[in-house]
Design a protein around this motif. Sequence first.
Motif, mmCIF file in Angstrom:
data_model
loop_
_atom_site.group_PDB
_atom_site.id
_atom_site.type_symbol
_atom_site.label_atom_id
_atom_site.label_comp_id
_atom_site.label_asym_id
_atom_site.label_seq_id
_atom_site.Cartn_x
_atom_site.Cartn_y
_atom_site.Cartn_z
ATOM 1 N N GLU A 111 0.814 -1.216 0.000
ATOM 2 C CA GLU A 111 0.000 0.000 0.000
ATOM 3 C C GLU A 111 0.846 1.263 0.000
ATOM 4 O OE1 GLU A 111 -2.398 -0.641 3.432
ATOM 5 O OE2 GLU A 111 -3.830 -1.935 2.390
ATOM 6 N N HIS A 112 2.081 1.173 0.522
ATOM 7 C CA HIS A 112 2.941 2.346 0.586
ATOM 8 C C HIS A 112 3.925 2.434 -0.581
ATOM 9 C CE1 HIS A 112 1.438 2.460 4.737
ATOM 10 N NE2 HIS A 112 1.746 3.737 4.700
ATOM 11 N N THR A 113 3.838 1.499 -1.509
ATOM 12 C CA THR A 113 4.655 1.592 -2.711
ATOM 13 C C THR A 113 3.969 2.575 -3.642
ATOM 14 O OG1 THR A 113 5.463 -0.680 -2.491
ATOM 15 C CG2 THR A 113 5.610 0.318 -4.661
ATOM 16 N N THR A 114 4.486 3.786 -3.727
ATOM 17 C CA THR A 114 3.806 4.856 -4.439
ATOM 18 C C THR A 114 4.470 5.202 -5.749
ATOM 19 O OG1 THR A 114 5.090 6.671 -3.522
ATOM 20 C CG2 THR A 114 3.278 5.838 -2.172
ATOM 21 N N LEU A 115 3.782 6.030 -6.525
ATOM 22 C CA LEU A 115 4.302 6.476 -7.817
ATOM 23 C C LEU A 115 5.285 7.638 -7.670
ATOM 24 C CD1 LEU A 115 1.004 6.360 -9.879
ATOM 25 C CD2 LEU A 115 2.896 4.766 -9.967
ATOM 26 N N THR A 116 5.598 8.022 -6.447
ATOM 27 C CA THR A 116 6.493 9.151 -6.263
ATOM 28 C C THR A 116 7.918 8.723 -5.958
ATOM 29 O OG1 THR A 116 5.938 9.268 -3.911
ATOM 30 C CG2 THR A 116 4.614 10.599 -5.425
ATOM 31 N N ASP A 117 8.175 7.399 -5.866
ATOM 32 C CA ASP A 117 9.533 6.975 -5.558
ATOM 33 C C ASP A 117 10.325 6.727 -6.837
ATOM 34 O OD1 ASP A 117 8.777 4.515 -6.506
ATOM 35 O OD2 ASP A 117 8.655 3.543 -4.551
ATOM 36 N N ALA A 118 11.537 6.190 -6.685
ATOM 37 C CA ALA A 118 12.429 6.035 -7.839
ATOM 38 C C ALA A 118 11.951 4.981 -8.821
ATOM 39 C CB ALA A 118 13.833 5.665 -7.348
ATOM 40 N N ARG A 192 -1.414 -9.289 -11.014
ATOM 41 C CA ARG A 192 -2.432 -9.945 -10.195
ATOM 42 C C ARG A 192 -1.706 -10.973 -9.327
ATOM 43 N NH1 ARG A 192 -4.995 -12.368 -13.844
ATOM 44 N NH2 ARG A 192 -4.925 -14.513 -13.139
ATOM 45 N N PRO A 193 -1.765 -10.867 -8.008
ATOM 46 C CA PRO A 193 -0.927 -11.687 -7.133
ATOM 47 C C PRO A 193 -1.005 -13.191 -7.388
ATOM 48 C CG PRO A 193 -1.903 -9.921 -5.864
ATOM 49 C CD PRO A 193 -2.538 -9.858 -7.226
ATOM 50 N N ASP A 194 -2.198 -13.731 -7.620
ATOM 51 C CA ASP A 194 -2.279 -15.179 -7.811
ATOM 52 C C ASP A 194 -1.573 -15.614 -9.090
ATOM 53 O OD1 ASP A 194 -4.191 -13.894 -9.349
ATOM 54 O OD2 ASP A 194 -5.728 -15.442 -9.090
ATOM 55 N N ALA A 195 -1.674 -14.818 -10.154
ATOM 56 C CA ALA A 195 -0.996 -15.140 -11.406
ATOM 57 C C ALA A 195 0.515 -15.010 -11.252
ATOM 58 C CB ALA A 195 -1.498 -14.228 -12.524
ATOM 59 N N LEU A 196 0.963 -13.961 -10.556
ATOM 60 C CA LEU A 196 2.392 -13.755 -10.345
ATOM 61 C C LEU A 196 2.979 -14.859 -9.486
ATOM 62 C CD1 LEU A 196 4.873 -11.961 -10.745
ATOM 63 C CD2 LEU A 196 4.108 -10.591 -8.798
ATOM 64 N N ARG A 197 2.231 -15.284 -8.468
ATOM 65 C CA ARG A 197 2.696 -16.381 -7.613
ATOM 66 C C ARG A 197 2.909 -17.651 -8.432
ATOM 67 N NH1 ARG A 197 2.495 -17.582 -2.482
ATOM 68 N NH2 ARG A 197 1.183 -15.809 -1.994
ATOM 69 N N GLY A 198 1.971 -17.947 -9.324
ATOM 70 C CA GLY A 198 2.087 -19.148 -10.138
ATOM 71 C C GLY A 198 3.343 -19.144 -10.989
ATOM 72 N N ILE A 199 3.720 -17.977 -11.517
ATOM 73 C CA ILE A 199 4.923 -17.880 -12.350
ATOM 74 C C ILE A 199 6.180 -18.030 -11.493
ATOM 75 C CG2 ILE A 199 6.286 -16.280 -13.759
ATOM 76 C CD1 ILE A 199 3.668 -15.202 -14.863
ATOM 77 N N LEU A 200 6.221 -17.375 -10.340
ATOM 78 C CA LEU A 200 7.400 -17.452 -9.472
ATOM 79 C C LEU A 200 7.626 -18.868 -8.938
ATOM 80 C CD1 LEU A 200 6.885 -14.158 -7.433
ATOM 81 C CD2 LEU A 200 8.751 -14.596 -9.038
ATOM 82 N N ALA A 201 6.559 -19.593 -8.672
ATOM 83 C CA ALA A 201 6.677 -20.927 -8.084
ATOM 84 C C ALA A 201 6.852 -22.025 -9.129
ATOM 85 C CB ALA A 201 5.440 -21.225 -7.234
ATOM 86 N N ALA A 202 6.741 -21.678 -10.407
ATOM 87 C CA ALA A 202 6.781 -22.687 -11.472
ATOM 88 C C ALA A 202 8.097 -23.460 -11.460
ATOM 89 C CB ALA A 202 6.585 -22.013 -12.826
ATOM 90 N N GLY A 203 7.974 -24.793 -11.549
ATOM 91 C CA GLY A 203 9.149 -25.652 -11.665
ATOM 92 C C GLY A 203 9.914 -25.875 -10.380
ATOM 93 N N LEU A 229 4.317 -3.677 -10.195
ATOM 94 C CA LEU A 229 4.908 -4.997 -10.019
ATOM 95 C C LEU A 229 5.496 -5.128 -8.621
ATOM 96 C CD1 LEU A 229 5.652 -7.757 -11.048
ATOM 97 C CD2 LEU A 229 7.679 -6.760 -12.156
ATOM 98 N N ARG A 230 6.141 -4.078 -8.116
ATOM 99 C CA ARG A 230 6.689 -4.107 -6.762
ATOM 100 C C ARG A 230 5.580 -4.367 -5.742
ATOM 101 N NH1 ARG A 230 11.229 -2.380 -4.007
ATOM 102 N NH2 ARG A 230 12.201 -2.244 -6.048
ATOM 103 N N ALA A 231 4.469 -3.661 -5.868
ATOM 104 C CA ALA A 231 3.352 -3.873 -4.947
ATOM 105 C C ALA A 231 2.804 -5.289 -5.076
ATOM 106 C CB ALA A 231 2.254 -2.847 -5.220
ATOM 107 N N ALA A 232 2.738 -5.802 -6.301
ATOM 108 C CA ALA A 232 2.231 -7.162 -6.510
ATOM 109 C C ALA A 232 3.149 -8.195 -5.868
ATOM 110 C CB ALA A 232 2.083 -7.436 -8.008
ATOM 111 N N LEU A 233 4.468 -7.985 -5.950
ATOM 112 C CA LEU A 233 5.409 -8.901 -5.305
ATOM 113 C C LEU A 233 5.202 -8.912 -3.796
ATOM 114 C CD1 LEU A 233 8.578 -8.022 -7.409
ATOM 115 C CD2 LEU A 233 7.510 -10.289 -7.288
ATOM 116 N N TYR A 234 4.986 -7.743 -3.213
ATOM 117 C CA TYR A 234 4.719 -7.689 -1.769
ATOM 118 C C TYR A 234 3.420 -8.417 -1.427
ATOM 119 C CZ TYR A 234 8.464 -4.247 -1.054
ATOM 120 O OH TYR A 234 9.680 -3.607 -0.972
ATOM 121 N N ARG A 235 2.415 -8.307 -2.287
ATOM 122 C CA ARG A 235 1.148 -8.993 -2.008
ATOM 123 C C ARG A 235 1.302 -10.510 -2.142
ATOM 124 N NH1 ARG A 235 -2.513 -5.159 -1.153
ATOM 125 N NH2 ARG A 235 -2.267 -3.138 -2.201
ATOM 126 N N VAL A 236 2.155 -10.950 -3.052
ATOM 127 C CA VAL A 236 2.450 -12.383 -3.145
ATOM 128 C C VAL A 236 3.103 -12.843 -1.841
ATOM 129 C CG1 VAL A 236 3.955 -14.088 -4.258
ATOM 130 C CG2 VAL A 236 2.617 -12.514 -5.657
#
Length: 317
Positions: A111-118, A192-203, A229-236
């Motif tokens: 929630e704190h990963t904002t569009l104002t950072d680097a 989308r966290p569930d889709a990203l999780r599936g890719i990271l856990a593959a294999g 993507l950063r926020a999605a990784l945190y949600r995963v």
Amino acid sequence: MTHEDQQTDVLDFPGAAALQRAGRTELPDPAVQARARSLVLGAIEADVADAQDALPAAAVKPRFDRGRVFALAAAVAAIAVGAAVLPVIDMGGSGPAAGASASEVFTSMAEHTTLTDAYNAQTLTEAYWRTRVRRWVEGDKGHTEDVYQSRTRTVIKVANHKPIVKSQPEGFSWQVGDGRVAWQDINTLPTRPDALRGILAAGAKGSAAEQTVRQAGVLLTEAPVSPLLRAALYRVLADTPGAVVTEGVKDGVGRTGTQISWKWTEKYPAHSDHNPNWIVRPSDGRLLEVNSMPGSRDGHIVQRATYLSAGPAKTTG
């Protein structure tokens, strides 16, 4: 909807009961009410306008978080109930409460990963992604290095040393699941966290949770990932089991954060016996440090990577 229903909806925010208990007075002059409403609406419009001026239209999202909306609601509600005194109310916008679980910490970071950072839309338009990191290994004094990663080479600079240059003519990529993702494709990963999780856990040949955590950690500390993507990784990570939270832990340069630790019984294929610990700052979504301890020596840190800054760069300096 009745008049009573309307008041219930307006006062649906933390601290509303305290506001009501503060007492009542006669309603303010209509001109005062109109002025208060104008100020609130003006603040919202100015906030949105600032965000639109700072970033491309496609990347803009409202910057009001839940706590700020509550603050505005409280101001309007104070007029609605004619409160004589507006009590000081903690809106809880700086991070999770003390004693939070790992899931709550990572959710707060998302929630704190904002569009104002680097980590913004500029990321892929510059030649390099620069990370300043202080590295320490047991038995060494430690050193600070600037790592410049481009699409085809890595440049590592350490004070009083000749730069190290590593070329990747075929293009640099990161391990994601059972494959590799190139620089130009990293931000096409699903948010989308569930889709990203599936890719990271593959294999995964051992613990899928461990593979997910380790690969997410590399992307968060080394790759030019977008805010989404950063926020999605945190949600995963918020839904990845096995984490233990310790508050008030200092990183290698003395910054205080929240430590999140993992221990796995299954072996990760490229895994030594070292379990990772992350030190994070939930209030602004920063990952401050990744360190590790041997599984047989709990509490004994043997190496640290303390992240000082990261962002796009035009050159290697």
